[in-house]
Design a protein around this motif. Sequence first.
Motif, PDB file in Angstrom:
ATOM      1  N   ASP A   1       0.818  -1.213   0.000  1.00 54.34           N
ATOM      2  CA  ASP A   1       0.000   0.000   0.000  1.00 54.34           C
ATOM      3  C   ASP A   1       0.856   1.269   0.000  1.00 54.34           C
ATOM      4  O   ASP A   1       0.578   2.208  -0.754  1.00 54.34           O
ATOM      5  CB  ASP A   1      -0.938  -0.001   1.209  1.00 54.34           C
TER       6      ASP A   1
ATOM      7  N   GLN B   1       1.015   4.247  -2.863  1.00 57.11           N
ATOM      8  CA  GLN B   1       0.796   5.672  -2.583  1.00 57.11           C
ATOM      9  C   GLN B   1       1.980   6.495  -3.055  1.00 57.11           C
ATOM     10  O   GLN B   1       1.807   7.579  -3.620  1.00 57.11           O
ATOM     11  CB  GLN B   1       0.583   5.883  -1.073  1.00 57.11           C
TER      12      GLN B   1
ATOM     13  N   GLN C   1      -6.184  11.514  -9.475  1.00 56.57           N
ATOM     14  CA  GLN C   1      -5.848  11.208  -8.086  1.00 56.57           C
ATOM     15  C   GLN C   1      -7.018  10.513  -7.398  1.00 56.57           C
ATOM     16  O   GLN C   1      -6.837   9.508  -6.693  1.00 56.57           O
ATOM     17  CB  GLN C   1      -5.505  12.505  -7.348  1.00 56.57           C
ATOM     18  N   GLU C   2      -8.206  11.026  -7.622  1.00 55.37           N
ATOM     19  CA  GLU C   2      -9.401  10.442  -7.000  1.00 55.37           C
ATOM     20  C   GLU C   2      -9.645   9.018  -7.500  1.00 55.37           C
ATOM     21  O   GLU C   2      -9.952   8.115  -6.710  1.00 55.37           O
ATOM     22  CB  GLU C   2     -10.630  11.317  -7.290  1.00 55.37           C
TER      23      GLU C   2
ATOM     24  N   GLN D   1      -7.037   6.659  -6.059  1.00 55.91           N
ATOM     25  CA  GLN D   1      -7.277   6.439  -4.633  1.00 55.91           C
ATOM     26  C   GLN D   1      -8.451   5.494  -4.421  1.00 55.91           C
ATOM     27  O   GLN D   1      -8.440   4.666  -3.509  1.00 55.91           O
ATOM     28  CB  GLN D   1      -7.539   7.770  -3.924  1.00 55.91           C
ATOM     29  N   ASP D   2      -9.450   5.597  -5.278  1.00 56.38           N
ATOM     30  CA  ASP D   2     -10.589   4.683  -5.202  1.00 56.38           C
ATOM     31  C   ASP D   2     -10.144   3.235  -5.427  1.00 56.38           C
ATOM     32  O   ASP D   2     -10.638   2.314  -4.780  1.00 56.38           O
ATOM     33  CB  ASP D   2     -11.650   5.060  -6.248  1.00 56.38           C
TER      34      ASP D   2
ATOM     35  N   ILE E   1      -7.156   2.006  -4.767  1.00 55.92           N
ATOM     36  CA  ILE E   1      -6.436   1.601  -3.566  1.00 55.92           C
ATOM     37  C   ILE E   1      -7.419   1.245  -2.445  1.00 55.92           C
ATOM     38  O   ILE E   1      -7.272   0.228  -1.773  1.00 55.92           O
ATOM     39  CB  ILE E   1      -5.467   2.716  -3.103  1.00 55.92           C
ATOM     40  N   ASN E   2      -8.412   2.103  -2.270  1.00 57.65           N
ATOM     41  CA  ASN E   2      -9.395   1.855  -1.209  1.00 57.65           C
ATOM     42  C   ASN E   2     -10.142   0.547  -1.438  1.00 57.65           C
ATOM     43  O   ASN E   2     -10.399  -0.214  -0.501  1.00 57.65           O
ATOM     44  CB  ASN E   2     -10.395   3.017  -1.127  1.00 57.65           C
TER      45      ASN E   2
END
Length: 202
Positions: free
Chosen positions: A153, A157, A190-191, A194-195, A197-198
């Motif tokens: 993770d 990032q 970026q959003e 990140q989604d 990754i989440n």
Amino acid sequence: MIKLRYVFGGLLCIGLLWKGIEGCSGFSSSSSVRKALKAGELSEAVEKCNASTSHEVSSDLLDALLKVGQVDKAKMLLQRLFPEDDHFWGFRDNYARASYTKLYKALIAAGRYDDAWECHELDTNDPNDAMNAKHYYTFMVDVVTALELQGKDEEAQEFIRTHIIWFSKNVDTMPADSEYRQEYSTELVQEKLQDIINHLSN
């Protein structure tokens, strides 16, 4: 009229003879590569492989190289097979595209992400052209997904932090009404990343 017929006939014979020579050359190349491949002499097989080698044989060699992690030799092989191809775009046929895709995936798996980007097919010959935003986004998705599936993770990032700059340099500078900026601005990318990754970290 008769003389012309002889001339055309002679030209036809020369053409068929030349084709036969080319065919023999391809057969010879394929045979020598196959022989080296069977003997486990991968470096020799790469040296003997060229554009006249059959797709079946060169594909087997590429697979053998990637199977043992010889990505640099695999890259050398593709440069020999497609010497006139731009590594970024305009692959001449599906075989070239499929070959570079195999290398791209192997480089991602090996953690050589920037090298993988160099094998990615693009829409223009400039890898920093905003028109290639969808391709750079796909590349980033592939890397982030690979890292997350390995439970890395923090590395995912960090990869986003260091590579998202591509969009700020090449897309955010476009006019506000640009289709590229509306779909691939730094903030939107970026959003989306990140989604991913989440989703994968849960």
